[in-house]
Design an enzyme around this catalytic site. Structure first.
Site, PDB file in Angstrom:
ATOM      1  CG  ASN A 107      -1.845   1.131   1.314  1.00 39.16           C
ATOM      2  OD1 ASN A 107      -1.791   2.037   0.490  1.00 39.16           O
ATOM      3  ND2 ASN A 107      -2.716   1.120   2.306  1.00 39.16           N
ATOM      4  CD  GLU A 146      -9.189  -0.966   4.055  1.00 39.14           C
ATOM      5  OE1 GLU A 146      -8.678  -0.654   5.153  1.00 39.14           O
ATOM      6  OE2 GLU A 146      -9.571  -0.143   3.218  1.00 39.14           O
ATOM      7  CG  ASN A 197      -7.863   8.717  11.293  1.00 37.21           C
ATOM      8  OD1 ASN A 197      -8.269   9.274  12.313  1.00 37.21           O
ATOM      9  ND2 ASN A 197      -6.793   7.954  11.274  1.00 37.21           N
ATOM     10  N   GLY A 198     -10.944   8.356   7.937  1.00 43.15           N
ATOM     11  CA  GLY A 198     -11.918   8.585   6.875  1.00 43.15           C
ATOM     12  C   GLY A 198     -13.123   7.713   7.208  1.00 43.15           C
ATOM     13  NE  ARG A 226     -10.668  12.742   4.476  1.00 45.91           N
ATOM     14  CZ  ARG A 226     -10.590  11.470   4.108  1.00 45.91           C
ATOM     15  NH1 ARG A 226     -11.452  10.981   3.238  1.00 45.91           N
ATOM     16  NH2 ARG A 226      -9.656  10.685   4.592  1.00 45.91           N
ATOM     17  CD  GLU A 252     -12.445  -2.925  13.436  1.00 43.31           C
ATOM     18  OE1 GLU A 252     -11.487  -3.310  14.129  1.00 43.31           O
ATOM     19  OE2 GLU A 252     -12.345  -2.723  12.203  1.00 43.31           O
ATOM     20  CE  LYS A 264      -0.387   2.627   6.729  1.00 45.97           C
ATOM     21  NZ  LYS A 264      -1.754   3.075   6.618  1.00 45.97           N
ATOM     22  CG  LEU A 294     -18.100   4.366  11.361  1.00 45.96           C
ATOM     23  CD1 LEU A 294     -18.947   4.404  12.629  1.00 45.96           C
ATOM     24  CD2 LEU A 294     -18.613   5.388  10.349  1.00 45.96           C
ATOM     25  CG  HIS A 317     -13.278   3.595   3.066  1.00 49.01           C
ATOM     26  ND1 HIS A 317     -14.016   4.558   3.721  1.00 49.01           N
ATOM     27  CD2 HIS A 317     -11.976   3.845   3.347  1.00 49.01           C
ATOM     28  CE1 HIS A 317     -13.194   5.365   4.378  1.00 49.01           C
ATOM     29  NE2 HIS A 317     -11.963   4.962   4.160  1.00 49.01           N
ATOM     30  NE  ARG A 365      -6.204   1.653  -0.156  1.00 54.40           N
ATOM     31  CZ  ARG A 365      -6.222   2.801   0.496  1.00 54.40           C
ATOM     32  NH1 ARG A 365      -5.136   3.242   1.102  1.00 54.40           N
ATOM     33  NH2 ARG A 365      -7.321   3.517   0.553  1.00 54.40           N
TER      34      ARG A 365
HETATM   35  P1  ADP Z   1      -7.596   4.836   9.413  1.00 54.42           P
HETATM   36  O1  ADP Z   1      -8.809   5.344   8.715  1.00 54.42           O
HETATM   37  O2  ADP Z   1      -6.464   5.815   9.403  1.00 54.42           O
HETATM   38  O3  ADP Z   1      -7.203   3.416   9.045  1.00 54.42           O
HETATM   39  P2  ADP Z   1      -8.570   3.668  11.887  1.00 54.42           P
HETATM   40  O4  ADP Z   1      -9.530   2.757  11.201  1.00 54.42           O
HETATM   41  O5  ADP Z   1      -7.453   3.069  12.650  1.00 54.42           O
HETATM   42  O6  ADP Z   1      -8.019   4.803  10.961  1.00 54.42           O
HETATM   43  O7  ADP Z   1      -9.454   4.555  12.905  1.00 54.42           O
HETATM   44  C1  ADP Z   1      -8.900   5.603  13.643  1.00 54.42           C
HETATM   45  C2  ADP Z   1      -9.984   6.160  14.554  1.00 54.42           C
HETATM   46  O8  ADP Z   1     -10.434   5.109  15.432  1.00 54.42           O
HETATM   47  C3  ADP Z   1      -9.485   7.306  15.446  1.00 54.42           C
HETATM   48  O9  ADP Z   1     -10.464   8.337  15.509  1.00 54.42           O
HETATM   49  C4  ADP Z   1      -9.359   6.607  16.784  1.00 54.42           C
HETATM   50  O10 ADP Z   1      -9.521   7.523  17.849  1.00 54.42           O
HETATM   51  C5  ADP Z   1     -10.530   5.645  16.734  1.00 54.42           C
HETATM   52  N1  ADP Z   1     -10.390   4.624  17.768  1.00 54.42           N
HETATM   53  C6  ADP Z   1      -9.459   3.644  17.868  1.00 54.42           C
HETATM   54  N2  ADP Z   1      -9.635   2.958  19.032  1.00 54.42           N
HETATM   55  C7  ADP Z   1     -10.697   3.532  19.671  1.00 54.42           C
HETATM   56  C8  ADP Z   1     -11.366   3.288  20.911  1.00 54.42           C
HETATM   57  N3  ADP Z   1     -10.978   2.317  21.722  1.00 54.42           N
HETATM   58  N4  ADP Z   1     -12.434   4.067  21.210  1.00 54.42           N
HETATM   59  C9  ADP Z   1     -12.825   5.062  20.400  1.00 54.42           C
HETATM   60  N5  ADP Z   1     -12.239   5.343  19.224  1.00 54.42           N
HETATM   61  C10 ADP Z   1     -11.182   4.593  18.858  1.00 54.42           C
END
Ligand code: ADP
Length: 404
Positions: A8, A387, A214-215, A244, A336, A15, A212, A183, A94
């Site tokens: 990726n 992914e 960062n994006g 965003r 998650e 990555k 859900l 996604h 990817r």
């Molecule tokens: P990316 O889109 O960069 O792959 P991730 O899927 O790892 O990101 O998601 C990151 C988000 O998940 C951040 O907002 C982080 O705060 C949130 N997150 C991770 N663990 C927890 C948790 N235990 N409780 C609440 N939010 C969480």
């Protein structure tokens, strides 16, 4: 020839993850960050010969992707996990944007490379980096089959009445302005995993998937085919995200240009990097926001409320699109792990036969699980996304069906 590598490549990062070809068990994963800066950081985590998890890392100057792939190969060799990347069974890449050209993963040849290059104007930040990763991997392992897996491909089944914007039609014909969605690899993976969890065929279910991280994006899947998704021509549309804005009235931008003289670049930066959760409360990490709410921070609570309200609105609209859903799937870091987001997004939907069991919702686990009240018709699931595993699995499938 017993291993598959997944790459990726981002603009300043690479990555990678190595899988056993037969079992698709993960053997090693690593990342190279700050490519192009004075000092780059490379690290690899792997299971050593004693069956223990081990990490090796290195700080060095890595000017571009060619050097990054050389460093990755050196780390894999040092770990004794893969002595030579020319001996891999296949490499899966990817690729963010496949436009209307790619509806599924493909074996990469010169024509595929030319098409990915042609699509750069649709994804100017991502496709060039993805392409650089592919080109270097092809130079260094010329006889290894390479597969491109596109973020947009799963959404190519979305019908025209859903993917078209109500703009002059020639913008679609001449400039390909339309919803593509992103996604897709994650929505497809968790949709299939949800079906597996429920013990029913994927192509028999109506599923709403909520990725859900960062994006963030939502998708409506009708019997295996995506019918709608919240991200649009770019990954800016739809749900509220870390930085965003998601959906907004486009005329806000004309207003800001006229009233405060904002330039196009400033608006781009504002909508992509300074909006969403961060724009409302100054923080984009959901863990910190949750902590701040516990301490009574009202601005953090407002950011969460806006995030969850938008999510609920999309759940409602996709229930209408699908005519009801067999299941709703939460995934990504927030989906998650945040019981609070899941609770607020599902709150008040009981009359639609959607209701969380609070004890199941609160229980923390890294496994796929059901969190709805048992008597509810719509099942609510938490399914960890993966992914890289999906890319490895698609790569395995394609190399098995390709001529030797
Ligand atoms: P990316 O889109 O960069 O792959 P991730 O899927 O790892 O990101 O998601 C990151 C988000 O998940 C951040 O907002 C982080 O705060 C949130 N997150 C991770 N663990 C927890 C948790 N235990 N409780 C609440 N939010 C969480």
């Amino acid at each position: 020839m017993t291993k598959i590598l997944v790459l990726n490549a981002g603009s300043s990062s690479l990555k990678f993850q190595l899988f056993a070809k037969e079992t698709l068990q993960s053997l090693a994963s690593g990342v190279i960050e700050q490519i192009g800066e004075e000092t780059s950081h490379a690290s690899l985590q792997f299971i050593n010969s004693a069956g223990k998890s081990q990490q090796i890392s290195q700080d060095l100057a890595i000017p571009e992707h060619k050097a990054a792939i050389t460093t990755m190969s050196a780390l894999l060799k040092e770990s004794a996990i893969a002595r030579d990347i020319r001996e891999l069974a296949g490499i899966g890449h990817r690729v963010v944007h496949g436009g209307e050209d790619f509806h599924q993963p493909v074996l990469i040849d010169q024509k595929v490379l030319t098409t990915i290059e042609k699509l750069i104007p649709l994804a100017p930040l991502h496709n060039p980096a993805n392409l650089a990763g592919i080109e270097v991997a092809m130079q260094q392992a010329p006889n290894t089959p390479q597969v491109a897996v596109f973020d947009t491909a799963f959404h190519q089944t979305i019908p025209a009445h859903s993917f078209l914007y109500a703009l002059p039609f020639d913008l679609y014909e001449r400039k390909k302005v339309r919803r593509y969605g992103f996604h897709g690899t994650s929505h497809h993976y968790v949709g299939k995993e949800a079906a597996r969890f429920l013990g029913r065929p994927f192509d028999s279910l109506k599923i709403i998937t909520l990725h859900l991280g960062n994006g963030a994006s939502a998708a409506a899947i009708d019997r295996g085919r995506c019918q709608d998704t919240s991200m649009g021509m770019t990954p800016l549309e739809g749900l509220v995200m870390g930085t965003r804005s998601g959906d907004l009235d486009p005329a806000i931008l004309f207003y800001l240009a006229r009233e405060s003289g904002m330039t196009l670049d400033e608006m781009d930066e504002m909508l992509n990097k300074k909006s969403g959760l961060k724009g409302i409360c100054g923080e984009n990490d959901m863990r910190t926001i949750t902590e701040r709410i516990k301490e009574g921070d009202e601005q953090a609570e407002l950011a969460l409320d806006i995030f969850c309200y938008r999510l609920k609105r999309y759940i409602g609209s996709y229930l209408a699109v699908l005519g009801g859903a067999d299941c709703i799937v939460f995934t990504g870091g927030i989906g998650e792990h945040s019981s609070l987001v899941r609770q607020k997004a599902c709150e008040g939907l009981e009359d639609l036969d959607i209701s969380l069991d609070p004890t199941k919702n609160e229980a923390s686990s890294t496994r796929a699980r059901a969190i709805h009240h048992e008597q509810c018709k719509t099942q609510i699931l938490v399914i960890p996304t993966n992914e890289e595993l999906e890319i490895a699995s698609q790569t395995k499938k394609l190399i098995a069906s390709s001529p030797p």
